[in-house]
Design a protein around this motif. Structure first.
Motif, short mmCIF file in Angstrom:
data_model
loop_
_atom_site.label_atom_id
_atom_site.label_comp_id
_atom_site.label_asym_id
_atom_site.label_seq_id
_atom_site.Cartn_x
_atom_site.Cartn_y
_atom_site.Cartn_z
N ILE A 1 -2.10 -2.68 -3.99
CA ILE A 1 -2.86 -1.22 -4.12
C ILE A 1 -2.53 -0.17 -4.95
O ILE A 1 -1.32 0.23 -5.02
CB ILE A 1 -3.53 -0.67 -2.82
N ALA B 1 0.80 -0.89 -0.04
CA ALA B 1 -0.06 0.00 0.11
C ALA B 1 0.90 1.14 -0.13
O ALA B 1 1.42 1.45 0.89
CB ALA B 1 -1.02 -0.03 1.35
N SER B 2 0.99 2.15 -0.99
CA SER B 2 0.32 1.52 -2.28
C SER B 2 1.33 2.16 -3.49
O SER B 2 2.24 2.68 -3.16
CB SER B 2 -0.89 2.37 -2.34
N TYR C 1 -1.82 5.13 3.51
CA TYR C 1 -2.51 4.29 3.97
C TYR C 1 -2.14 3.84 5.51
O TYR C 1 -1.04 3.63 5.73
CB TYR C 1 -2.42 2.92 3.37
N THR D 1 -3.61 3.18 -6.91
CA THR D 1 -4.16 4.30 -6.85
C THR D 1 -4.29 5.34 -7.97
O THR D 1 -3.09 5.66 -8.51
CB THR D 1 -4.14 5.20 -5.46
#
Length: 486
Positions: free
Chosen positions: A399, A333-334, A407, A401
């Motif tokens: 993850i 993340a991330s 996060y 984005t």
């Protein structure tokens, strides 16, 4: 009681001059009018000290930390603050809500420039009270332009809103019965990353414990220690102390005492967690029985100014056999990549995809890497990250984005159907762990990874800071820490 008119304005961002990310207008959340007033709990809840105060919302802009701000964006925000301040009519005071480590491309000391523009707009008789992050920088120009100035006392910043309220409350108090105080200001030639100055551990823990003790002394209104911001290359970047009050002898003595204590402790500051290379941290985590085991991918931390798309850690994770075979589970993340997210959405949940991810804003040292896997989850319109995709490959859940997103909280993961508490390894682009992750971590290592907020300051190449400066000049003589009264 005579009604007071107090304006509210500020631009708040932490900007790494070593990050190739450029902060644009759409990176900022800009509030005006009632939306700006709603930002502050003491106004929503009508605290008693707010009685008979007319709060005048001008403009506030806040962004996730990133690279330097586009100068056209900064100029437009500053111009609107000035225009609104002039149009608001006479103000008794102004609450100046800033971070203190904003950099603007091609300029230095952006907050001092903004403070000067605001001062010109509101006039010399208006009291200005600044609230700052302890990772801000306090130049003489900034400290002399405002009338009151303070900062957070905790890192992680669990007291951020408390500190803002203190700055606003002190402003109201001085407008009611105190007048303009004096400030004892001194910079300390030390520049350290936040991960070495957390107030969870010594020596920062004891240093910051002294601040409220100084504040409580007769003749003192406020006391503050700034660590400074290590990832900007400007002359103002260094630690600072300001003690504010009416007793000149006391505030000068106490400012000197805090500054000398900080200087004497300079070599005692240590990382908030055990550190190592990414390779060593991951091997230790895989071999450990502690679960979940958290690892900070610290060099590209977006909450310190990293670009958020440095791909070296992802590239390394994809090569680990235990993750590839699913023997160990992990969440990464991330990493930011709007093109990869769009491709995942086009494919849909459950689809197999091959994506080129990361390394497009900050290509050092890996550039885009190939991520082949299954689209496990898709979420639209995350308030910070925008569209978000989770790609599973073996035991690794990545993850991705559309916009940079830190996060920090468990709900950031559960929103995506992920549970960090039942995952073997959780690797986060972060420095020190925020409280929720800190509480769930069975163990934790801080990986010294590359990026715009590299924890190894000596390899970043600072050249604009004022020297001598610790830790760049470890054999420098003791500095003169005599405070200046402003």
């Amino acid at each position: 009681m005579t009604a007071l008119r107090i304006g509210i304005a500020g631009i708040a961002i932490e900007s790494s001059t070593f990050s190739p990310h450029l902060t644009r207008l759409d990176d900022f959340t800009v509030t005006r009018d009632d939306a700006l007033l709603a930002r502050y709990a003491w106004l929503r809840e009508q605290r008693p000290w707010c009685a008979e105060v007319e709060w005048v919302p001008l403009l506030h802009a806040v962004s996730l930390p990133g690279g330097a701000v586009d100068p056209d964006v900064y100029d437009a925000l500053e111009a609107e603050i000035v225009e609104r301040a002039k149009a608001s009519g006479p103000l008794d005071g102004l609450f100046f809500d800033i971070h203190g480590a904003m950099s603007v491309t091609g300029r230095t000391d952006a907050e001092a420039g903004l403070a000067a523009a605001v001062r010109t707009a509101v006039g010399p008789d208006t009291l200005i009270s600044a609230s700052m992050d302890l990772h801000g920088n306090v130049s003489r120009e900034l400290a002399s332009t405002v009338d009151l100035i303070t900062c957070y006392r905790m890192a992680p910043h669990e007291d951020a809103w408390e500190s803002r309220e203190r700055a606003a409350r002190n402003l109201v108090t001085r407008l009611r019965d105190g007048g303009r105080p004096r400030k004892a200001w001194v910079q300390v030639p030390v520049l350290l990353p936040g991960e070495k100055t957390s107030t969870r551990i010594e020596p920062a823990k004891s240093l910051y414990a002294r601040v409220p003790e100084v504040e409580a002394m007769p003749g003192v209104l406020d006391a503050a220690i700034w660590v400074g911001y290590a990832w900007a290359d400007e002359p103002r970047c260094r630690a600072a102390v300001v003690v504010t009050g009416d007793d000149e002898a006391t505030i000068t003595e106490q400012a000197r005492g805090l500054a000398e204590a900080y200087w004497k402790a300079r070599a005692d500051f240590a990382f908030v967690a055990p550190t190592g290379t990414l390779r060593d941290c991951l091997r230790s985590a895989i071999d450990s029985d502690a679960r979940p085991f958290l690892i900070s991918d610290s060099g590209d931390n977006p909450t310190a100014g990293g670009a958020g798309d440095v791909s070296a850690t992802l590239e390394y994770l994809l090569g680990i056999e235990e993750l590839r075979l699913g023997k160990v589970s992990a969440i990464y993340a991330s990493i930011q990549d709007p093109e990869a997210v769009a491709a995942a959405f086009a494919a849909g949940e459950g689809a197999e995809v091959v994506l080129r991810v990361g390394g497009k804003i900050d290509p050092n040292p890996a550039g885009p890497v190939t991520l082949a896997g299954t689209v496990q989850a898709l979420r639209r319109d995350d308030p910070v990250g925008g569209d978000v995709a989770v790609i599973r490959t073996g035991g690794l859940q990545v993850i991705v984005t559309a916009r940079r997103k830190p996060y920090h909280e468990i709900r950031d993961f559960t929103f995506l159907g992920l549970d960090p508490t039942t995952t073997d390894l959780v690797i986060v682009k972060i420095g020190y762990l925020e409280p929720e992750l800190y509480d769930v971590a069975a163990d934790w290592l801080l990986a010294l990874t590359p990026g715009g907020v590299d924890q190894d300051l000596l390899r970043l190449g600072h050249h604009g800071v004022r020297r001598p400066l610790f830790p760049f000049d470890t054999d420098m003589p003791d500095p003169d820490l005599t405070p200046e009264l402003l």
